[in-house]
Design a protein around this motif. Structure first.
Motif, mmCIF file in Angstrom:
data_model
loop_
_atom_site.group_PDB
_atom_site.id
_atom_site.type_symbol
_atom_site.label_atom_id
_atom_site.label_comp_id
_atom_site.label_asym_id
_atom_site.label_seq_id
_atom_site.Cartn_x
_atom_site.Cartn_y
_atom_site.Cartn_z
ATOM 1 N N THR A 23 16.666 -20.332 8.923
ATOM 2 C CA THR A 23 18.270 -20.632 8.652
ATOM 3 C C THR A 23 19.199 -20.385 9.757
ATOM 4 O O THR A 23 20.147 -21.119 9.791
ATOM 5 N N LEU A 24 18.881 -19.436 10.653
ATOM 6 C CA LEU A 24 19.958 -19.147 11.687
ATOM 7 C C LEU A 24 19.488 -20.379 12.451
ATOM 8 O O LEU A 24 20.670 -20.686 13.261
ATOM 9 N N ALA A 27 21.259 -23.350 11.430
ATOM 10 C CA ALA A 27 22.734 -23.237 11.437
ATOM 11 C C ALA A 27 23.324 -23.071 12.833
ATOM 12 O O ALA A 27 24.408 -24.237 12.883
ATOM 13 N N LEU A 28 22.660 -23.014 13.802
ATOM 14 C CA LEU A 28 23.082 -23.266 15.102
ATOM 15 C C LEU A 28 22.841 -24.448 15.487
ATOM 16 O O LEU A 28 23.551 -24.967 16.526
ATOM 17 N N SER A 35 22.963 -25.345 7.081
ATOM 18 C CA SER A 35 22.272 -23.825 6.879
ATOM 19 C C SER A 35 22.027 -23.683 5.525
ATOM 20 O O SER A 35 21.458 -22.923 5.242
ATOM 21 N N TYR A 163 23.996 -15.478 6.052
ATOM 22 C CA TYR A 163 23.427 -15.700 7.528
ATOM 23 C C TYR A 163 23.724 -16.854 8.198
ATOM 24 O O TYR A 163 24.072 -16.943 9.392
ATOM 25 N N GLY A 164 23.478 -17.821 7.415
ATOM 26 C CA GLY A 164 23.835 -19.312 7.624
ATOM 27 C C GLY A 164 25.068 -19.520 8.172
ATOM 28 O O GLY A 164 25.501 -20.028 9.186
ATOM 29 N N PHE A 166 27.435 -17.539 8.929
ATOM 30 C CA PHE A 166 28.089 -16.620 10.125
ATOM 31 C C PHE A 166 27.489 -17.214 11.355
ATOM 32 O O PHE A 166 28.358 -17.532 12.338
ATOM 33 N N ALA A 167 26.430 -17.730 11.597
ATOM 34 C CA ALA A 167 25.542 -18.318 12.523
ATOM 35 C C ALA A 167 26.414 -19.566 12.822
ATOM 36 O O ALA A 167 26.823 -20.070 14.043
ATOM 37 N N ARG A 171 28.720 -21.252 15.997
ATOM 38 C CA ARG A 171 27.903 -22.498 16.803
ATOM 39 C C ARG A 171 28.708 -23.138 17.819
ATOM 40 O O ARG A 171 28.203 -23.529 18.671
ATOM 41 N N VAL A 174 28.341 -21.558 21.002
ATOM 42 C CA VAL A 174 27.050 -21.593 21.632
ATOM 43 C C VAL A 174 26.616 -22.939 22.210
ATOM 44 O O VAL A 174 26.162 -22.876 23.244
ATOM 45 N N LEU A 184 18.485 -19.276 23.518
ATOM 46 C CA LEU A 184 18.230 -19.223 21.986
ATOM 47 C C LEU A 184 17.014 -20.002 21.496
ATOM 48 O O LEU A 184 16.206 -19.511 20.937
#
Length: 204
Positions: A23-24, A27-28, A35, A163-164, A166-167, A171, A174, A184
């Motif tokens: 999931t993380l 998301a990223l 996500s 979680y998703g 938040f990531a 994004r 990143v 990553l």
């Protein structure tokens, strides 16, 4: 529904595992919408294990070395495949610079589903964990198990979505940094590989 069940389930769900890692990563690489699809897919992957436990198939998996090993090694191979995809930046973990035009949500959901359905430890979890919260004199044990399973799945979906999102929120900061993304990708690849190795050495 007991508080001890909810607290124990929350600890299990929050703890980093294949679903959280996937999931993380989604998301990223693909944004918030993807996500949520990943979280849904991972949650959906719990259903076969729940049904197996209710039908008694999980007991067969627990007692049969061959059945457990077959499912386990399928899971190991798939996790190593995910690690390879993360390193090569392909498949469901490819970077999508425009999340609003992200790849098919169905593909993300299916990958999340496969990640969890190929984890034999989930069936063992449902076989060994949930029955502890069902009274011996319960009039409708299957109904109670279904209720507890639904609560566990709802908690899984909620936590994974958090979680998703938040990531996905960080994004943009990143993906504009190639060195961070490279780090990553290696981290996600290492994580999938490590979980695959852990599953490979798992006992029934």
């Amino acid at each position: 529904m007991t508080l001890s069940f909810l607290l124990t389930s929350l600890i299990v769900v929050v703890s980093p595992g294949t679903g959280v890692l996937y999931t993380l990563a989604v998301a990223l690489t693909s944004g918030a919408r993807a996500s949520i699809a990943a979280a849904f897919g991972c949650t959906l992957g719990i259903v076969p294990h729940m049904l197996a436990a209710m039908l008694g198939l999980a007991a067969v998996l627990h007692t049969s070395a061959l059945a457990f090993a077959a499912l386990k090694w399928c899971g190991v191979v798939y996790l190593l495949y995910m690690a390879w995809q993360a390193l090569r930046e392909t498949g469901a973990l490819a970077i999508d610079a425009r999340p609003e035009e992200a790849r098919s949500s169905r593909r993300v959901v299916v990958t999340g589903f496969l990640i969890n359905i190929l984890n034999p430890k989930l069936s063992i979890f449902f076989l060994a964990f949930l029955p502890q919260f069902i009274a011996v004199d319960e009039a409708h044990p299957l109904g109670r198990m279904l209720e507890l399973s639904a609560a566990f799945m709802a908690m899984t979906l909620a936590v994974f979505v958090v979680y998703g999102l938040f990531a996905a929120g960080v994004r943009d900061r990143v993906i504009t940094r190639p060195k961070v993304m490279a780090w990553l990708r290696r981290s996600f690849a290492l994580g999938f590989a490590a979980l695959g190795a852990k599953l490979a050495f798992a006992e029934r």
